[in-house]
Design a protein around this motif. Structure first.
Motif: not given
Lengths: 179, 110, 275
Positions: A20, A81, A115
């Motif tokens: 990430i 995410l 995101c």
């Protein structure tokens, strides 16, 4: 003839290790997050439309999809995410209100987040969030406690949210731990 | 096996409140993403991670307890968070591998 | 901090028990290793590990290979089928490191290595003497009374010794159960004891000589259900009173002699039936 509805049993599939990446634009102050399968995110500032992104953090995580073991239905989770546990960091946040309400029955609030920036990238649908909740509760095998998964839209300010994200930071640091 | 039995026989330190729980299997990893993918409900989780987001991962998967190995000190904020969410944290001065040897000795199996 | 664990293993044996593939350093497998370290945290690998060890990890990045090299590891074993990339392999080749791959998860891998290495378990039980001549194997151990945290480990150790010699599984089971009961009797009632394991092709003999309060009435102690376990011991699940009768049931010969105030000697024999 009506097709019988499947009581789905979910299984994690297509598990891909990834990073990430968190970046910040110092012109507008916005934060950008996204998945990267490469090990080296761009360290130099780069331009994307009106933003100038600067590298902030890279954390290890995974990307996955869910599949029903009975009817083989595949639900892609490209917009997800990660998940984080609400710890009630903001008194005025709706997630905190929900946690306070559910805490006595040992139901814990987890926030599924997509995101950043929120309004510039595709976000997780309500249906997918409820599938995620179903999946984690099936896996817990417990009647005494539950997981409630909510969208980050409920959080008052996702960029200032101190919920505990499930990700691995500093795994690759060659610095010795402090004694 | 009962968690209390493991604590007594292996000599684990209780770093948080402890309640009656059953342990089903052992999971070893220092990666939270790994826990989210591969750990199973009821597992005893052996790790050297002490960050407070371990509580987040252990709670999500409903793990029986976290065992921090190598005598690593667990920060107070991690312990406080664990107590609030009924996540049990135990400690051992042994390395992860040595602790496994002891767990086999009392009859825990993969 | 835990003391260093002396392993009695080489990589060939580890490769075998883990059904591992060697993808780097095939010619170096007879290397002895000094310890096993299981972690995914690069900084901890650097901080806590001992040189000459083997690293078990699920983290498959070049940083891991670098930290393993800096910590003087002999080998890296990647678990759960993780495959290192070309960069890692080239680094390992250049530094003469060995890389193995296994499908086991971390716990399974640790268990298999620990079981293969009798020393890793015997670290917790004191092996005083050990000798192996042709067809006979003699091991002497020391047991501490009241050491509940290590109770049962000696029986596990005896079991793995017998398995290594290659006795028939049912016989090993009978001996292990009896050894466990004998060990528990010492832990519960005695101050300390010496245990001798004598295994040859005709019979397996276990002698436990303890220093303790002794048994006033052996006949009564042999009755199922008779127990002198304290409340604390019962809470731990011990003291069901089945100890001696259970040894009698599982052994072929049992002899108990005791002197009140001094101690008890328990001798058990198990016949090895040749095919």
């Amino acid at each position: 003839m009506q097709k019988e509805k499947c009581a789905h049993t979910w299984q994690m599939v297509n598990v891909t290790p990834c990073f990430i990446i968190t970046e910040k634009c110092y012109h507008c102050g916005k934060i950008s997050t996204y998945f990267s399968t490469g090990h080296n995110p761009p360290m130099e500032e780069y331009r994307e439309g009106e933003h100038y992104w600067n590298f902030m953090e890279s954390a290890q995580s995974i990307h996955f999809d869910l599949k029903c073991t009975k009817c083989n239905m595949l639900v892609k989770f490209d917009e997800l995410l990660g998940v984080k546990m609400c710890t009630g960091c903001d008194e005025n946040c709706e997630a905190n209100t929900l946690l306070k309400k559910l805490e006595p029955e040992r139901t814990w609030v987890y926030i599924a987040f997509g995101c950043l920036p929120v309004n510039e990238k595709k976000q997780l649908s309500k249906e997918k969030i409820s599938i995620l909740e179903e999946y984690f509760n099936q896996r817990r095998k417990s009647s005494k406690s539950r997981i409630k998964v909510i969208s980050h839209e409920i959080v008052s300010n996702i960029e200032d949210c101190y919920a505990e994200v499930i990700k691995d930071v500093d795994m690759l640091s060659l610095t010795l731990p402090e004694k | 096996m009962k968690l209390q039995e493991i604590i007594d026989k292996v000599g684990l330190k209780k770093l948080t409140n402890v309640e009656v729980r059953n342990v089903q299997g052992v999971f070893i990893s220092d990666m939270l993403s790994d826990v989210m993918t591969n750990a199973k409900s009821g597992n005893l989780w052996l790790t050297v991670q002490t960050h407070k987001n371990t509580v987040s991962a252990a709670n999500l998967i409903n793990l029986a307890a976290i065992v921090v190995t190598h005598g690593k000190e667990v920060p107070q904020e991690t312990i406080d968070l664990a107590n609030r969410f009924y996540v049990i944290i135990l400690g051992s001065d042994l390395s992860t591998y040595e602790l496994v040897s002891k767990l086999i000795g009392i009859g825990l199996k993969p | 901090m835990a003391e260093e664990l002396k392993l009695n293993l080489n990589l060939k044996r580890i490769k075998k028990v883990l059904k591992a593939d060697v993808i780097q350093g095939k010619g170096l497998l007879s290397t002895k290793i000094s310890g096993v370290y299981a972690s995914d945290l690069v900084s901890d690998v650097l901080a806590y590990s001992k040189s000459g060890s083997v690293l078990l990890t699920g983290l498959c990045t070049k940083q891991v290979a670098i930290s393993a090299y800096l910590s003087l590891f002999k080998a890296i074993i990647f678990i759960r089928g993780k495959r290192p990339n070309k960069e890692i392999l080239e680094f390992a080749e250049e530094k003469n490191m060995i890389i193995l791959l296994t499908e086991n998860d971390m716990f399974e891998a640790c268990v298999k290595i620990a079981n293969a290495d009798s020393n890793s378990i015997s670290k917790f039980v004191k092996l005083i003497e050990s000798s192996e001549k042709k067809n006979t194997s003699v091991h002497k151990f020391h047991i501490d009374g009241q050491d509940f945290s290590n109770s049962g480990l000696l029986s596990t150790q005896i079991k793995s010794i017998l398995q290594n010699i290659g006795y028939e599984p049912y016989l090993i089971k009978r001996v292990s159960i009896s050894a466990y009961e004998g060990e528990m009797n010492v832990v519960m009632h005695a101050k300390e004891a010496n245990l001798t394991l004598n295994a040859n092709e005709k019979e397996i003999q276990i002698i436990i000589n303890d220093r303790g309060k002794g048994i006033p009435d052996i006949e009564q102690a042999m009755q199922a259900g008779y127990s002198t376990a304290t409340e604390d011991q019962r809470a731990l699940g011990f003291g069901s009173g089945m100890g001696l009768p259970n040894i009698k049931k599982n052994s072929d010969e049992l002899k108990i002699t005791s002197e009140v105030g001094k101690g008890t000697k328990v001798e058990m024999k198990f016949y090895v039936i040749q095919e």
